[in-house]
Design an enzyme around this catalytic site. Structure first.
Site, PDB file in Angstrom:
ATOM      1  N   TYR A 192       8.684  40.694  33.743  1.00 61.25           N
ATOM      2  CA  TYR A 192      10.168  41.327  33.874  1.00 61.25           C
ATOM      3  C   TYR A 192      10.476  41.724  32.270  1.00 61.25           C
ATOM      4  O   TYR A 192      11.228  42.670  31.913  1.00 61.25           O
ATOM      5  CB  TYR A 192      10.785  41.022  35.391  1.00 61.25           C
ATOM      6  CG  TYR A 192      11.921  42.114  34.910  1.00 61.25           C
ATOM      7  CD1 TYR A 192      11.820  43.436  35.795  1.00 61.25           C
ATOM      8  CD2 TYR A 192      13.023  40.849  34.998  1.00 61.25           C
ATOM      9  CE1 TYR A 192      13.307  44.035  35.362  1.00 61.25           C
ATOM     10  CE2 TYR A 192      14.368  42.620  35.521  1.00 61.25           C
ATOM     11  CZ  TYR A 192      14.489  43.858  35.680  1.00 61.25           C
ATOM     12  OH  TYR A 192      15.401  44.571  35.620  1.00 61.25           O
ATOM     13  N   ARG A 199      12.128  48.481  27.019  1.00 62.94           N
ATOM     14  CA  ARG A 199      12.471  49.286  27.532  1.00 62.94           C
ATOM     15  C   ARG A 199      14.427  49.848  26.627  1.00 62.94           C
ATOM     16  O   ARG A 199      14.008  50.617  26.245  1.00 62.94           O
ATOM     17  CB  ARG A 199      12.701  49.105  29.370  1.00 62.94           C
ATOM     18  CG  ARG A 199      14.382  50.620  29.456  1.00 62.94           C
ATOM     19  CD  ARG A 199      14.502  50.237  31.063  1.00 62.94           C
ATOM     20  NE  ARG A 199      14.450  49.162  31.649  1.00 62.94           N
ATOM     21  CZ  ARG A 199      15.021  48.651  32.935  1.00 62.94           C
ATOM     22  NH1 ARG A 199      14.917  49.439  33.563  1.00 62.94           N
ATOM     23  NH2 ARG A 199      15.304  47.707  32.907  1.00 62.94           N
ATOM     24  N   TYR A 251      24.941  41.868  32.897  1.00 61.53           N
ATOM     25  CA  TYR A 251      24.007  41.166  33.666  1.00 61.53           C
ATOM     26  C   TYR A 251      24.847  40.144  31.984  1.00 61.53           C
ATOM     27  O   TYR A 251      24.330  40.249  30.980  1.00 61.53           O
ATOM     28  CB  TYR A 251      23.121  41.137  33.793  1.00 61.53           C
ATOM     29  CG  TYR A 251      22.390  41.665  35.179  1.00 61.53           C
ATOM     30  CD1 TYR A 251      23.391  41.298  36.340  1.00 61.53           C
ATOM     31  CD2 TYR A 251      21.103  41.774  35.352  1.00 61.53           C
ATOM     32  CE1 TYR A 251      22.817  42.072  37.349  1.00 61.53           C
ATOM     33  CE2 TYR A 251      20.896  42.335  36.027  1.00 61.53           C
ATOM     34  CZ  TYR A 251      21.454  42.437  37.662  1.00 61.53           C
ATOM     35  OH  TYR A 251      21.345  42.841  38.997  1.00 61.53           O
ATOM     36  N   ARG A 264      23.339  51.198  39.584  1.00 61.74           N
ATOM     37  CA  ARG A 264      23.082  51.189  41.348  1.00 61.74           C
ATOM     38  C   ARG A 264      23.015  52.249  41.917  1.00 61.74           C
ATOM     39  O   ARG A 264      21.857  51.808  43.008  1.00 61.74           O
ATOM     40  CB  ARG A 264      24.521  50.639  41.923  1.00 61.74           C
ATOM     41  CG  ARG A 264      24.928  49.370  41.195  1.00 61.74           C
ATOM     42  CD  ARG A 264      23.733  48.111  40.795  1.00 61.74           C
ATOM     43  NE  ARG A 264      23.922  46.665  40.279  1.00 61.74           N
ATOM     44  CZ  ARG A 264      23.312  46.035  40.166  1.00 61.74           C
ATOM     45  NH1 ARG A 264      21.685  45.646  40.690  1.00 61.74           N
ATOM     46  NH2 ARG A 264      23.642  44.624  39.348  1.00 61.74           N
ATOM     47  N   GLU A 365      12.569  43.888  48.364  1.00 57.14           N
ATOM     48  CA  GLU A 365      14.121  45.024  47.330  1.00 57.14           C
ATOM     49  C   GLU A 365      13.465  46.233  48.208  1.00 57.14           C
ATOM     50  O   GLU A 365      12.753  46.582  49.442  1.00 57.14           O
ATOM     51  CB  GLU A 365      13.746  44.973  46.615  1.00 57.14           C
ATOM     52  CG  GLU A 365      14.208  45.909  46.028  1.00 57.14           C
ATOM     53  CD  GLU A 365      14.277  46.230  43.945  1.00 57.14           C
ATOM     54  OE1 GLU A 365      13.912  44.992  43.344  1.00 57.14           O
ATOM     55  OE2 GLU A 365      13.766  46.571  43.434  1.00 57.14           O
TER      56      GLU A 365
HETATM   57  C1  3EB Z   1      18.464  43.658  40.544  1.00 55.41           C
HETATM   58  O1  3EB Z   1      19.590  44.337  41.062  1.00 55.41           O
HETATM   59  C2  3EB Z   1      17.302  43.501  41.201  1.00 55.41           C
HETATM   60  O2  3EB Z   1      15.432  46.286  35.621  1.00 55.41           O
HETATM   61  O3  3EB Z   1      14.722  48.694  35.943  1.00 55.41           O
HETATM   62  C3  3EB Z   1      16.549  46.897  40.422  1.00 55.41           C
HETATM   63  C4  3EB Z   1      16.209  48.487  40.227  1.00 55.41           C
HETATM   64  C5  3EB Z   1      16.737  45.786  39.791  1.00 55.41           C
HETATM   65  C6  3EB Z   1      15.651  48.272  39.140  1.00 55.41           C
HETATM   66  C7  3EB Z   1      14.937  47.535  36.730  1.00 55.41           C
HETATM   67  C8  3EB Z   1      15.360  46.006  38.223  1.00 55.41           C
HETATM   68  C9  3EB Z   1      15.670  47.655  38.041  1.00 55.41           C
HETATM   69  O4  3EB Z   1      18.923  43.454  39.218  1.00 55.41           O
HETATM   70  C10 3EB Z   1      16.657  44.790  39.885  1.00 55.41           C
END
Ligand code: 3EB
Length: 372
Positions: A192, A199, A251, A264, A365
């Site tokens: 990931y 990406r 992050y 989100r 999820e």
């Molecule tokens: C998170 O909140 C969970 O990398 O495109 C959720 C939705 C998550 C999209 C992405 C990753 C992605 O970090 C993981």
């Protein structure tokens, strides 16, 4: 760049076509740009501009439904074990994707419907279809041919970025990413994280600009393609962040060398809320390691906070329809999970899929579409 319209593609298998109007596909042959908008009806050759009232139309069709398959499709997404059939007839859409997950029940096919004339075609590795306001596009790259997950993600997003820059549908609203074995690899070599690096590289400067809502999910059996598909609009949506969570693009380093590029949720111009894959994360930390049901409660709180946040931006009545996808790492708890989800969303259409989430400790999820 030459346009490959549908007629240049390999012929489709000989099955009954429930969206059997060839005219929209033929229209692509005369388009001079890959994604030139169809006229909006305001006069021949007149570009009426994006129509803010234009609806995003998406629905699930369950196996055995008696409703005929709609004719005016942009795309059909299926989830693995179920054949993409409606009423016993194979769904034929200009863009089709099967994400090769493991449905935990009779899974539906997800249909993205058009409003008005459709143009469809391909541009390099990108397959697309659009009406006057929305575009649905997909790219699938075999990791074995592109040097692994990081290089495949980079190649996919270079192609996506190039396509989007030339597109009349300049605003990606929602993206989905599916890959094999998302948690394989240690530390920063976890697949990931490598996907995130690729990406970001592929997006280049765009990785720091607008962020569509997104999902990134792992298959539990290897099929090799990196699949990315997306919905884009002629008009921008509004990115919504969750006050309970650090924005993913902020992050800290602990979660990987590159922060993920997604919001989100997107509040689309028509009021549709496109909610990203939502996990049991508060701040930027995973919560309730090893406890699926507690993770579910945290996810429900995150979803409620997102809806609340959308109301700050726009009066948001109760959605007329809710479509949910629940990704479950350990299917054994399915009955309890399903019961709790149905309690919270009594009239939602829900798909349950066995899948892996982007951090090892995350067991669930949920993504959603709330229709206005
Ligand atoms: C998170 O909140 C969970 O990398 O495109 C959720 C939705 C998550 C999209 C992405 C990753 C992605 O970090 C993981």
């Amino acid at each position: 760049m030459p346009l490959n319209d549908c007629e240049n593609r390999p012929p489709r298998p000989a099955v009954a076509d429930c969206s059997a109007d060839p005219a929209p596909h033929r229209a692509a042959a005369s388009a001079s740009r890959p994604v030139a908008a169809a006229p909006c009806g305001a006069g021949i050759g007149t570009d009426a501009g994006p129509d803010a009232r234009a609806r995003i139309r998406v629905e699930y069709r369950w196996p055995g439904t008696s409703e005929p398959c709609p004719r005016d499709l942009l795309a059909a997404v299926s989830f693995g074990a179920s054949a993409a059939t409606v009423h016993g007839v194979a769904v034929q859409a200009p863009v089709t994707v099967d994400v090769h997950l493991t449905p935990l029940h009779d899974a539906p096919v997800e249909l993205w419907l058009a409003s008005g004339p459709v143009r469809a075609g391909s541009d390099g590795p990108v397959r697309y279809a659009h009406d006057a306001n929305f575009l649905f596009a997909a790219i699938e790259l075999d990791e074995r041919e592109h040097g692994g997950v990081r290089a495949s993600a980079e190649a996919a997003y270079v192609a996506i970025q190039r396509f989007q820059e030339r597109s009349d549908f300049a605003h990606p609203l929602r993206m989905w990413n599916y890959l094999d074995a998302i948690n394989d690899g240690a530390g920063d070599l976890e697949r990931y994280r490598q996907f995130c690096v690729g990406r970001a590289r592929g997006l280049g400067a765009a990785a720091h600009q607008r962020h569509p809502a997104a999902t990134a999910i792992g298959r539990q059996h290897g099929t090799h393609p990196l699949q990315v598909f997306w919905l884009a609009g002629r008009a921008p949506g509004l990115a919504i962040e969750n006050p309970r969570q650090v924005s993913a693009y902020h992050y800290p380093r602990a979660h990987g060398p590159v922060s993920p590029s997604f919001s989100r949720a997107t509040l689309a111009p028509d009021g549709t809320m496109l909610i990203s894959g939502t996990a049991s994360i508060v701040g930027h930390d995973s919560r309730h390691h090893d406890d699926t049901m507690e993770q579910l409660e945290e996810i429900l709180r995150n979803l409620a906070a997102l809806a609340q946040q959308a109301r700050v931006h726009r009066a948001f009545a109760r959605p007329s329809r809710e479509l949910l996808k629940v990704y479950v790492r350990e299917p054994a708890l399915m009955p309890q999970i399903a019961q709790r989800v149905r309690e919270e969303y009594p009239s939602a259409h829900v798909v349950f899929l066995a899948a892996d989430v982007c951090r090892r400790e995350l067991l669930l999820e949920i993504e959603a579409v709330y229709c206005p």
